[in-house]
Design a protein around this motif. Structure first.
Motif, PDB file in Angstrom:
ATOM      1  N   CYS A  30      28.308  20.024  47.129  1.00  0.00           N
ATOM      2  CA  CYS A  30      29.259  18.909  47.047  1.00  0.00           C
ATOM      3  C   CYS A  30      28.813  17.901  45.990  1.00  0.00           C
ATOM      4  O   CYS A  30      29.633  17.419  45.196  1.00  0.00           O
ATOM      5  CB  CYS A  30      29.408  18.223  48.403  1.00  0.00           C
ATOM      6  SG  CYS A  30      30.266  19.214  49.634  1.00  0.00           S
ATOM      7  N   GLU A  31      27.535  17.575  45.994  1.00  0.00           N
ATOM      8  CA  GLU A  31      27.002  16.640  45.002  1.00  0.00           C
ATOM      9  C   GLU A  31      27.176  17.202  43.590  1.00  0.00           C
ATOM     10  O   GLU A  31      27.579  16.490  42.673  1.00  0.00           O
ATOM     11  CB  GLU A  31      25.529  16.371  45.284  1.00  0.00           C
ATOM     12  CG  GLU A  31      24.908  15.380  44.325  1.00  0.00           C
ATOM     13  CD  GLU A  31      23.428  15.123  44.605  1.00  0.00           C
ATOM     14  OE1 GLU A  31      22.843  14.333  43.848  1.00  0.00           O
ATOM     15  OE2 GLU A  31      22.870  15.693  45.560  1.00  0.00           O
ATOM     16  N   ASN A  32      26.893  18.475  43.420  1.00  0.00           N
ATOM     17  CA  ASN A  32      27.040  19.127  42.121  1.00  0.00           C
ATOM     18  C   ASN A  32      28.491  19.085  41.644  1.00  0.00           C
ATOM     19  O   ASN A  32      28.770  18.775  40.484  1.00  0.00           O
ATOM     20  CB  ASN A  32      26.542  20.572  42.216  1.00  0.00           C
ATOM     21  CG  ASN A  32      26.295  21.197  40.874  1.00  0.00           C
ATOM     22  OD1 ASN A  32      25.992  20.516  39.912  1.00  0.00           O
ATOM     23  ND2 ASN A  32      26.423  22.512  40.822  1.00  0.00           N
ATOM     24  N   ASP A  33      29.433  19.378  42.542  1.00  0.00           N
ATOM     25  CA  ASP A  33      30.860  19.316  42.200  1.00  0.00           C
ATOM     26  C   ASP A  33      31.253  17.900  41.773  1.00  0.00           C
ATOM     27  O   ASP A  33      31.980  17.723  40.795  1.00  0.00           O
ATOM     28  CB  ASP A  33      31.732  19.748  43.381  1.00  0.00           C
ATOM     29  CG  ASP A  33      31.680  21.249  43.644  1.00  0.00           C
ATOM     30  OD1 ASP A  33      31.230  22.001  42.754  1.00  0.00           O
ATOM     31  OD2 ASP A  33      32.109  21.653  44.742  1.00  0.00           O
ATOM     32  N   LEU A  34      30.772  16.920  42.497  1.00  0.00           N
ATOM     33  CA  LEU A  34      31.076  15.529  42.179  1.00  0.00           C
ATOM     34  C   LEU A  34      30.537  15.149  40.802  1.00  0.00           C
ATOM     35  O   LEU A  34      31.230  14.528  39.988  1.00  0.00           O
ATOM     36  CB  LEU A  34      30.485  14.604  43.244  1.00  0.00           C
ATOM     37  CG  LEU A  34      30.726  13.119  43.058  1.00  0.00           C
ATOM     38  CD1 LEU A  34      32.183  12.776  43.270  1.00  0.00           C
ATOM     39  CD2 LEU A  34      29.846  12.326  43.982  1.00  0.00           C
ATOM     40  N   LEU A  35      29.307  15.536  40.520  1.00  0.00           N
ATOM     41  CA  LEU A  35      28.696  15.214  39.225  1.00  0.00           C
ATOM     42  C   LEU A  35      29.421  15.916  38.079  1.00  0.00           C
ATOM     43  O   LEU A  35      29.588  15.342  36.995  1.00  0.00           O
ATOM     44  CB  LEU A  35      27.214  15.574  39.233  1.00  0.00           C
ATOM     45  CG  LEU A  35      26.349  14.703  40.156  1.00  0.00           C
ATOM     46  CD1 LEU A  35      24.942  15.273  40.260  1.00  0.00           C
ATOM     47  CD2 LEU A  35      26.319  13.268  39.678  1.00  0.00           C
ATOM     48  N   LYS A  36      29.867  17.140  38.302  1.00  0.00           N
ATOM     49  CA  LYS A  36      30.626  17.855  37.270  1.00  0.00           C
ATOM     50  C   LYS A  36      31.945  17.139  36.982  1.00  0.00           C
ATOM     51  O   LYS A  36      32.344  17.005  35.823  1.00  0.00           O
ATOM     52  CB  LYS A  36      30.910  19.297  37.710  1.00  0.00           C
ATOM     53  CG  LYS A  36      29.710  20.204  37.622  1.00  0.00           C
ATOM     54  CD  LYS A  36      30.084  21.604  38.085  1.00  0.00           C
ATOM     55  CE  LYS A  36      28.903  22.542  38.041  1.00  0.00           C
ATOM     56  NZ  LYS A  36      29.261  23.885  38.511  1.00  0.00           N
ATOM     57  N   LYS A  37      32.620  16.669  38.032  1.00  0.00           N
ATOM     58  CA  LYS A  37      33.879  15.943  37.844  1.00  0.00           C
ATOM     59  C   LYS A  37      33.640  14.627  37.115  1.00  0.00           C
ATOM     60  O   LYS A  37      34.416  14.255  36.227  1.00  0.00           O
ATOM     61  CB  LYS A  37      34.550  15.685  39.196  1.00  0.00           C
ATOM     62  CG  LYS A  37      35.117  16.935  39.819  1.00  0.00           C
ATOM     63  CD  LYS A  37      35.712  16.651  41.173  1.00  0.00           C
ATOM     64  CE  LYS A  37      36.186  17.937  41.827  1.00  0.00           C
ATOM     65  NZ  LYS A  37      36.761  17.698  43.142  1.00  0.00           N
ATOM     66  N   LEU A  38      32.577  13.937  37.469  1.00  0.00           N
ATOM     67  CA  LEU A  38      32.246  12.681  36.800  1.00  0.00           C
ATOM     68  C   LEU A  38      31.974  12.928  35.318  1.00  0.00           C
ATOM     69  O   LEU A  38      32.467  12.193  34.455  1.00  0.00           O
ATOM     70  CB  LEU A  38      31.030  12.036  37.468  1.00  0.00           C
ATOM     71  CG  LEU A  38      30.513  10.760  36.823  1.00  0.00           C
ATOM     72  CD1 LEU A  38      31.573   9.668  36.819  1.00  0.00           C
ATOM     73  CD2 LEU A  38      29.252  10.285  37.530  1.00  0.00           C
TER      74      LEU A  38
END
Length: 53
Positions: A30-38
């Motif tokens: 989830c954190e990785n997905d969030l960072l990719k979107k950011l």
């Protein structure tokens, strides 16, 4: 992206090491997905600034 839906726990017994690790993997994904979107948003914003003089 992860569409994993966590099941509700039925008991109060402590998590096994495997269950703890699976929860940690889920949180990290989830954190990785969030960072990719950011990062994608930042890049899009920078590209838009370069196009606008």
């Amino acid at each position: 992206m992860s569409n994993f839906k966590r099941k509700k726990r039925k008991s109060d017994k402590p998590l096994s090491r495997e269950e703890e690790l699976l929860l940690e993997i889920e949180a990290l994904r989830c954190e990785n997905d969030l960072l990719k979107k950011l990062q994608a948003l930042i890049q899009a914003e920078e590209a838009a600034k370069k196009r606008k003089p």
